[in-house]
Design a protein around this motif. Structure first.
Motif, PDB file in Angstrom:
ATOM      1  N   ALA A  84       0.838  -1.202   0.000  1.00  0.00           N
ATOM      2  CA  ALA A  84       0.000   0.000   0.000  1.00  0.00           C
ATOM      3  C   ALA A  84       0.870   1.248   0.000  1.00  0.00           C
ATOM      4  O   ALA A  84       1.884   1.318   0.694  1.00  0.00           O
ATOM      5  CB  ALA A  84      -0.924  -0.002   1.211  1.00  0.00           C
ATOM      6  N   THR A  85       0.454   2.234  -0.778  1.00  0.00           N
ATOM      7  CA  THR A  85       1.144   3.527  -0.831  1.00  0.00           C
ATOM      8  C   THR A  85       0.237   4.673  -0.403  1.00  0.00           C
ATOM      9  O   THR A  85       0.693   5.785  -0.184  1.00  0.00           O
ATOM     10  CB  THR A  85       1.634   3.803  -2.264  1.00  0.00           C
ATOM     11  N   HIS A  86      -1.080   4.392  -0.327  1.00  0.00           N
ATOM     12  CA  HIS A  86      -2.064   5.419  -0.005  1.00  0.00           C
ATOM     13  C   HIS A  86      -3.020   4.912   1.075  1.00  0.00           C
ATOM     14  O   HIS A  86      -3.071   3.715   1.362  1.00  0.00           O
ATOM     15  CB  HIS A  86      -2.881   5.811  -1.242  1.00  0.00           C
ATOM     16  N   TYR A  87      -3.779   5.828   1.640  1.00  0.00           N
ATOM     17  CA  TYR A  87      -4.833   5.476   2.588  1.00  0.00           C
ATOM     18  C   TYR A  87      -6.068   6.323   2.263  1.00  0.00           C
ATOM     19  O   TYR A  87      -5.986   7.361   1.603  1.00  0.00           O
ATOM     20  CB  TYR A  87      -4.382   5.713   4.028  1.00  0.00           C
ATOM     21  N   THR A  88      -7.211   5.858   2.715  1.00  0.00           N
ATOM     22  CA  THR A  88      -8.448   6.614   2.516  1.00  0.00           C
ATOM     23  C   THR A  88      -9.417   6.322   3.637  1.00  0.00           C
ATOM     24  O   THR A  88      -9.434   5.220   4.184  1.00  0.00           O
ATOM     25  CB  THR A  88      -9.109   6.269   1.162  1.00  0.00           C
ATOM     26  N   HIS A  89     -10.218   7.317   3.973  1.00  0.00           N
ATOM     27  CA  HIS A  89     -11.381   7.094   4.813  1.00  0.00           C
ATOM     28  C   HIS A  89     -12.506   6.640   3.895  1.00  0.00           C
ATOM     29  O   HIS A  89     -12.871   7.324   2.943  1.00  0.00           O
ATOM     30  CB  HIS A  89     -11.764   8.370   5.564  1.00  0.00           C
ATOM     31  N   TRP A  90     -13.052   5.480   4.183  1.00  0.00           N
ATOM     32  CA  TRP A  90     -14.046   4.806   3.333  1.00  0.00           C
ATOM     33  C   TRP A  90     -15.398   4.909   4.031  1.00  0.00           C
ATOM     34  O   TRP A  90     -15.587   4.371   5.113  1.00  0.00           O
ATOM     35  CB  TRP A  90     -13.602   3.354   3.165  1.00  0.00           C
ATOM     36  N   PHE A  91     -16.338   5.636   3.418  1.00  0.00           N
ATOM     37  CA  PHE A  91     -17.606   5.868   4.118  1.00  0.00           C
ATOM     38  C   PHE A  91     -18.793   5.690   3.175  1.00  0.00           C
ATOM     39  O   PHE A  91     -18.634   5.484   1.966  1.00  0.00           O
ATOM     40  CB  PHE A  91     -17.613   7.244   4.796  1.00  0.00           C
ATOM     41  N   ALA A 104      -1.489   9.892  -0.033  1.00  0.00           N
ATOM     42  CA  ALA A 104      -0.268   9.085   0.049  1.00  0.00           C
ATOM     43  C   ALA A 104       0.308   9.115   1.465  1.00  0.00           C
ATOM     44  O   ALA A 104       0.094  10.068   2.220  1.00  0.00           O
ATOM     45  CB  ALA A 104       0.765   9.583  -0.950  1.00  0.00           C
ATOM     46  N   PHE A 105       1.049   8.050   1.796  1.00  0.00           N
ATOM     47  CA  PHE A 105       1.740   7.970   3.095  1.00  0.00           C
ATOM     48  C   PHE A 105       3.017   8.815   3.070  1.00  0.00           C
ATOM     49  O   PHE A 105       4.094   8.320   3.390  1.00  0.00           O
ATOM     50  CB  PHE A 105       2.148   6.520   3.402  1.00  0.00           C
ATOM     51  N   ILE A 106       2.942  10.051   2.666  1.00  0.00           N
ATOM     52  CA  ILE A 106       4.183  10.842   2.630  1.00  0.00           C
ATOM     53  C   ILE A 106       3.969  12.211   3.269  1.00  0.00           C
ATOM     54  O   ILE A 106       2.878  12.773   3.209  1.00  0.00           O
ATOM     55  CB  ILE A 106       4.725  11.027   1.185  1.00  0.00           C
ATOM     56  N   GLU A 107       5.026  12.714   3.893  1.00  0.00           N
ATOM     57  CA  GLU A 107       5.085  14.072   4.438  1.00  0.00           C
ATOM     58  C   GLU A 107       6.495  14.602   4.185  1.00  0.00           C
ATOM     59  O   GLU A 107       7.436  13.829   3.981  1.00  0.00           O
ATOM     60  CB  GLU A 107       4.798  14.067   5.949  1.00  0.00           C
ATOM     61  N   HIS A 108       6.647  15.920   4.173  1.00  0.00           N
ATOM     62  CA  HIS A 108       7.986  16.509   4.036  1.00  0.00           C
ATOM     63  C   HIS A 108       8.873  16.072   5.201  1.00  0.00           C
ATOM     64  O   HIS A 108       8.425  15.997   6.339  1.00  0.00           O
ATOM     65  CB  HIS A 108       7.910  18.039   4.017  1.00  0.00           C
ATOM     66  N   ASP A 109      10.137  15.797   4.888  1.00  0.00           N
ATOM     67  CA  ASP A 109      11.056  15.414   5.967  1.00  0.00           C
ATOM     68  C   ASP A 109      11.879  16.586   6.475  1.00  0.00           C
ATOM     69  O   ASP A 109      12.724  16.430   7.357  1.00  0.00           O
ATOM     70  CB  ASP A 109      11.980  14.283   5.503  1.00  0.00           C
ATOM     71  N   GLY A 110      11.656  17.806   5.909  1.00  0.00           N
ATOM     72  CA  GLY A 110      12.397  18.989   6.336  1.00  0.00           C
ATOM     73  C   GLY A 110      13.776  19.092   5.728  1.00  0.00           C
ATOM     74  O   GLY A 110      14.529  20.025   6.018  1.00  0.00           O
ATOM     75  N   LYS A 111      14.146  18.159   4.864  1.00  0.00           N
ATOM     76  CA  LYS A 111      15.472  18.158   4.246  1.00  0.00           C
ATOM     77  C   LYS A 111      15.383  18.128   2.719  1.00  0.00           C
ATOM     78  O   LYS A 111      16.317  17.708   2.047  1.00  0.00           O
ATOM     79  CB  LYS A 111      16.274  16.952   4.740  1.00  0.00           C
ATOM     80  N   LEU A 115       9.120  11.502   3.746  1.00  0.00           N
ATOM     81  CA  LEU A 115       9.161  10.257   4.513  1.00  0.00           C
ATOM     82  C   LEU A 115       7.740   9.706   4.625  1.00  0.00           C
ATOM     83  O   LEU A 115       6.759  10.431   4.493  1.00  0.00           O
ATOM     84  CB  LEU A 115       9.782  10.472   5.893  1.00  0.00           C
ATOM     85  N   GLU A 116       7.669   8.398   4.850  1.00  0.00           N
ATOM     86  CA  GLU A 116       6.364   7.756   4.980  1.00  0.00           C
ATOM     87  C   GLU A 116       5.852   7.976   6.400  1.00  0.00           C
ATOM     88  O   GLU A 116       6.534   7.620   7.362  1.00  0.00           O
ATOM     89  CB  GLU A 116       6.458   6.254   4.689  1.00  0.00           C
ATOM     90  N   GLU A 117       4.663   8.551   6.500  1.00  0.00           N
ATOM     91  CA  GLU A 117       4.127   8.869   7.815  1.00  0.00           C
ATOM     92  C   GLU A 117       2.615   8.701   7.822  1.00  0.00           C
ATOM     93  O   GLU A 117       1.938   8.942   6.834  1.00  0.00           O
ATOM     94  CB  GLU A 117       4.504  10.316   8.182  1.00  0.00           C
ATOM     95  N   PHE A 118       2.083   8.269   8.953  1.00  0.00           N
ATOM     96  CA  PHE A 118       0.638   8.122   9.124  1.00  0.00           C
ATOM     97  C   PHE A 118       0.358   8.199  10.610  1.00  0.00           C
ATOM     98  O   PHE A 118       0.574   7.244  11.351  1.00  0.00           O
ATOM     99  CB  PHE A 118       0.171   6.782   8.532  1.00  0.00           C
ATOM    100  N   GLU A 119      -0.130   9.357  11.068  1.00  0.00           N
ATOM    101  CA  GLU A 119      -0.320   9.580  12.500  1.00  0.00           C
ATOM    102  C   GLU A 119      -1.747   9.251  12.920  1.00  0.00           C
ATOM    103  O   GLU A 119      -2.658   9.127  12.094  1.00  0.00           O
ATOM    104  CB  GLU A 119      -0.001  11.036  12.846  1.00  0.00           C
TER     105      GLU A 119
END
Length: 728
Positions: A84-91, A104-111, A115-119
Motif C-alpha cells: 500500500a502507498t495510499h490510505y483513505t477514509h471509506w464511508f 499518500a503515506f508521505i510528508e515533508h522530511d524537512g530536508k 518520509l512515509e508517515e501516518f499519524e
C-alpha cells in the motif's frame, strides 16, 4: 448502429472463459490476508495498544491519542508491507454507494525529501467536503465542512495500493450524513434494550449482537451488448424491450449448471472476497436467465453491511475482467424476476444463544416467544416505516411480481409458530415445548432421513420467520442494507424498552416474573395480529384485507417516504438516540431528490432513444414497405396488387399510428418535466414525477415494444432481450 448490434452479438458469442488460477493454499490460508484483523493487530501493535483497541471494539471504550498513534503506526507498517502507498477514509454517503479520497503515506522530511508517515490524527478523523454529498440542506457550499471518523469495530482493509479505513460521515454541526452512523446507534440501542430483557432469563448476558446474512442477487450481461444499450449504460435497466419468446417460463435456469464464463467470474470474485475477509459461501443460478446469487455466512450487522458494499464494488470491477457488466438494478429486464437482497436478521447473546431460536426448556422457549413477539409488534407498529426503508425509484419496479414480495409489509410465521401464538393468545395455560427439526424417512433406498424445518417458505412474504431468524425479503439488490437495518433495529429496540416497562410495572404490582411476561406477550400478540399473514401476498384479496387490517398499502414511493416523518417514527428514532427530527427531515429531502433525479434521467434517456433510434428505424422500415407497395402496383393489376399489399398496408398504418403516439407522448413528457422542475418542494416535485412522468414512460414503452415485434430485425439497432439474457 444496427451494424454495432450484430458486431457485439458476434463478439459475445466468440468470447471464451478467462480461466482463473486458484491460489496454491486453501481458502483458510488466504482468508482475510488483506484485512487488519485481530491477528494482524496482535502482531503489529504494542501490547497496551492492542488491549485498548480490542476493548474499544468489544465494549465501545474510547481511544486516547497515544493509542491511536500506536494503532496508526502498526496499521501503516502492515499496509506498506502489503504494497500500500495510499490510505483513505471509506464511508457510506447517502448516495447508496461508498466514497473515498486517497492520500499518500508521505510528508515533508524537512530536508528536501519525503518520509512515509501516518499519524493517529489522520486515522481518527478527516474533513471531506460535506456540501458535495447529498445532505438535505444540512450543509451548503458556504458552510461545507464535514468529518469522517474512524469506526474501529469494522477492520481496515487494502484494495489495490490503498489502505481503506471504514468511517462514519457527519456534518460540522454533528448530524449524520451517512448510513453507518445511525446504523451503529441503532445497533447499540437494540443491544441495550435486548440485554435488559435477556436479564429476565439469564442475568449473565452482557451484550446482544444483531446479525445479518445478506443474499446478493444480480444479472450479468456481456460488456459489448451492454455498451450497445444506452439505457442500460445510463440507468442500469432497459427502458424498452419486448420479452423474449423464451425467458424463465421453463424454470430451467434456477440452480442449473453455472455457465463456464460465469463460473470463472464467480471464482475470481470469491478469491478476492475471501482475501478481504468476506466469508462468501453460496453461489448459484437464480430464476431469470443470466441472473445469479451470492451469499456469505452471517456476520455482525455493521461488518456484514460493510462487506456487502465492498462486495458490490468488487463485482463491478471483476466482472469487467471477464467481459461482463454486473447489473445490480432491482428490475433491469421487464417480464422476468427482479433482483433483491434478502436480509436475514437475528439477535444473539455474548453467551452464545440465538434469541429467536427455540430452546430445550419451557423457560428457553418463553424467551424465544418473548423476542419473536416483540419483533412482530415492532414490525406492526412501524410497518409503513419499514416499507419506506426499502423503497426507491428502482425497487418500485420489482415489488409485487415475479417472486418479489408485495409493497405491503406482513410477516409469515409458519404453521407451528402460528399455532403457538394462537394458543397463547386464547388460553390461560401455557405450553412452551416447541419442536425443533423433525425427522422424515422417505421410502427411497439409499436416501437418508431428512431433517424437516418447523417452518415452510413463503416467497411472497416481505418479512418471514425462517427458523431462528427473520428474513426481510423486500430489500432491493442495489440498496445499502443499513437503510433497512437501522430502521428494524431501532424499532425493535424501542419495542423492547416498552415491553420491559410494562413487565416491570406488573412485577411491581406483585405479579410473578414469568406470569407478568406472559401477560404482556398475550396482549402484544392480540395487538399486532394484523401483521401476521401466511397466505398469497400477490392476491387482490390480500390487498383488500391488508387495508381492512390497517396496514400501510401506499404504492407511491414519494408518499411512502412520508412515514419517516410521522410522529411515531420521529419519537421512536429520537427516544432510541438513532436520529433527530432534523436528520430525518434532511434524509427525506435527499430521498425525494434522488427519486426525482433517477426518473428524470430515465425520461431523458427514453426521449433520446425514441427520437434517435426508435422513430428513425421504424420509419426506415416503413419506407421500405411503402416502396414494396408501389412496386406491387407496378407489377400487378390494381385489385391483385391491393390484395397482395394489404398486410403491408396494415403494418405501414400501424407504424404510423405508433410513431405519432410516441412522438406526441415524448413531447408531452418533456413539457411535463419542465413544469415539474419548477416546483420548489422536493416532495411535491417527486410526486409530480411519479404521477405524471412515470405513466408517460410506460405508455411510450408499450408502443416501442410493439414496434420491436414488426420492424425488420436487421434494422433494429438495440440488442434484444434474447441476446441480453441468453448470451453468456
Amino acid at each position: 448502429m444496427s451494424k454495432l448490434r450484430f458486431r457485439v452479438v458476434e463478439s459475445a458469442f466468440e468470447k471464451k472463459a478467462e480461466e482463473v488460477a486458484a491460489p496454491a493454499e486453501r481458502p483458510s490460508g488466504y482468508y482475510g490476508e488483506l484485512v487488519f484483523n485481530r491477528e494482524k493487530m496482535f502482531k503489529y501493535l504494542p501490547e497496551k495498544a492492542y488491549e485498548r483497541l480490542v476493548d474499544s471494539i468489544d465494549n465501545g471504550a474510547p481511544l486516547d491519542r497515544e493509542t491511536a498513534n500506536a494503532v496508526a503506526s502498526g496499521m501503516k507498517k502492515w499496509a506498506m508491507e502489503k504494497g500500500a502507498t495510499h490510505y483513505t477514509h471509506w464511508f457510506h454517503p447517502l448516495t447508496e454507494g461508498t466514497a473515498e479520497k486517497h492520500d499518500a503515506f508521505i510528508e515533508h522530511d524537512g530536508k528536501g525529501g519525503v518520509l512515509e508517515e501516518f499519524e493517529g490524527k489522520l486515522l481518527i478523523q478527516q474533513e471531506p467536503d460535506a456540501s458535495s454529498f447529498p445532505n438535505g440542506g444540512i450543509r451548503n457550499t458556504f458552510e461545507a465542512r464535514g468529518y469522517s471518523a474512524w469506526d474501529p469495530s469494522s477492520p481496515a482493509f487494502i484494495v489495490g495500493d490503498t489502505l481503506c479505513i471504514p468511517t462514519v460521515f457527519i456534518a460540522y454541526t454533528g448530524e449524520s450524513l451517512d448510513y453507518k452512523a445511525p446504523l451503529l446507534k441503532a445497533l447499540e440501542a437494540v443491544n441495550k434494550a435486548a440485554v435488559d430483557v435477556c436479564h429476565y432469563f439469564n442475568p449473565d448476558v452482557k451484550k446482544v449482537y444483531a446479525y445479518l446474512g445478506w443474499e446478493q442477487e444480480y444479472f450479468l450481461v456481456d460488456e459489448g451488448l451492454y455498451a450497445a444499450r444506452p439505457d442500460l449504460l445510463m440507468t442500469g435497466r432497459t427502458l424498452m424491450g419486448h420479452e423474449s419468446s423464451k425467458n424463465q417460463q421453463l424454470e430451467d435456469h434456477y440452480f442449473g449448471a453455472i455457465p463456464t464464463r460465469v463460473m470463472e467470474f464467480m471464482k475470481d470474485l470469491e478469491i478476492e472476497a475471501l482475501k478481504l475477509g468476506i466469508p462468501v459461501k453460496t453461489r448459484h443460478n437464480e430464476v431469470a436467465p443470466n441472473q445469479f446469487e451470492l451469499a456469505p455466512i452471517f456476520e455482525e450487522c455493521n461488518l456484514a453491511n460493510d462487506h456487502n458494499l465492498l462486495l458490490m464494488a468488487l463485482m463491478r470491477k471483476i466482472s469487467r475482467k471477464h467481459g461482463f457488466r454486473v447489473l445490480l438494478h432491482e428490475k433491469p429486464f421487464k417480464g422476468v424476476n427482479g433482483s433483491g437482497k434478502h436480509n436475514n436478521w437475528s439477535l444473539g447473546t455474548d453467551t452464545g444463544i440465538l434469541l429467536m431460536g427455540p430452546g430445550k426448556t419451557p423457560e428457553d422457549n418463553l424467551r424465544f416467544v418473548t423476542f419473536v413477539v416483540n419483533v412482530l409488534k415492532a414490525v406492526y407498529t412501524h410497518n409503513a416505516l419499514l416499507k419506506a426503508s426499502i423503497s426507491s425509484a428502482t425497487n418500485a419496479h420489482r415489488l409485487g411480481a415475479n417472486e418479489a414480495p408485495p409493497a405491503i409489509i406482513s410477516s409469515f410465521l409458519g404453521t407451528q409458530l402460528s399455532k403457538v401464538l394462537e394458543h397463547l393468545e386464547n388460553s390461560d395455560t401455557e405450553d412452551f415445548n416447541l419442536a425443533g427439526k423433525q425427522g422424515m424417512k422417505l421410502d427411497i433406498a439409499r436416501i437418508p432421513e431428512l431433517l424437516i424445518d418447523n417452518t415452510d417458505r413463503n416467497r411472497t412474504s416481505p418479512f418471514a420467520f425462517t427458523g431462528n431468524r427473520f428474513e426481510f425479503r423486500a430489500v432491493g439488490s442495489s440498496a445499502n442494507c443499513a437503510a433497512a437495518m437501522l430502521v428494524l433495529n431501532a424499532a425493535v429496540a424501542d419495542q423492547l424498552k416498552q415491553f420491559k416497562i410494562e413487565v416491570d410495572a406488573k412485577m411491581a404490582e406483585g405479579k410473578e416474573k414469568f406470569a407478568a411476561i406472559v401477560e404482556v406477550i398475550r396482549k402484544d400478540i392480540k395487538e399486532c395480529k394484523a401483521i401476521h399473514f401466511d397466505g398469497n401476498g400477490y392476491s387482490e384479496e390480500w390487498k383488500a384485507e391488508a387495508a381492512r387490517r390497517g396496514l400501510d398499502c401506499e404504492t407511491s414511493v414519494p408518499l411512502i417516504f412520508d412515514a419517516y416523518l410521522k410522529d411515531s417514527s420521529v419519537r421512536m428514532f429520537e427516544s432510541t438516540g438513532v436520529m433527530t427530527r432534523k436528520e430525518l427531515e434532511a434524509r427525506n429531502e435527499v430521498k425525494w431528490e434522488m427519486y426525482t433525479k433517477k426518473i428524470q434521467i430515465e425520461a431523458r434517456v427514453l426521449g433520446d432513444l425514441t427520437m434517435n433510434h426508435i422513430i428513425p428505424m421504424a420509419t426506415k422500415y416503413q419506407s421500405s414497405l411503402i416502396d414494396n407497395v408501389y412496386k406491387m402496383r407496378e407489377l400487378f393489376p390494381a385489385d391483385k396488387a391491393a390484395f397482395l399489399s394489404s398486410k403491408n398496408m396494415e403494418i405501414i398504418e400501424d407504424i404510423a399510428n405508433r410513431t405519432i403516439f410516441i412522438k406526441e407522448k415524448v413531447d408531452d413528457m418533456v413539457n411535463a418535466r419542465k413544469i415539474a422542475n419548477k416546483i420548489e418542494s422536493e416532495r411535491e416535485k417527486a410526486i409530480a414525477y411519479h404521477d405524471r412522468i412515470v405513466p408517460m414512460m410506460e405508455a411510450i414503452r408499450y408502443h416501442i415494444d410493439k414496434l420491436e415485434l414488426v420492424v425488420d430485425d436487421q434494422m433494429w439497432t438495440l440488442p434484444k432481450y434474447r441476446e441480453l439474457l441468453f448470451i453468456r
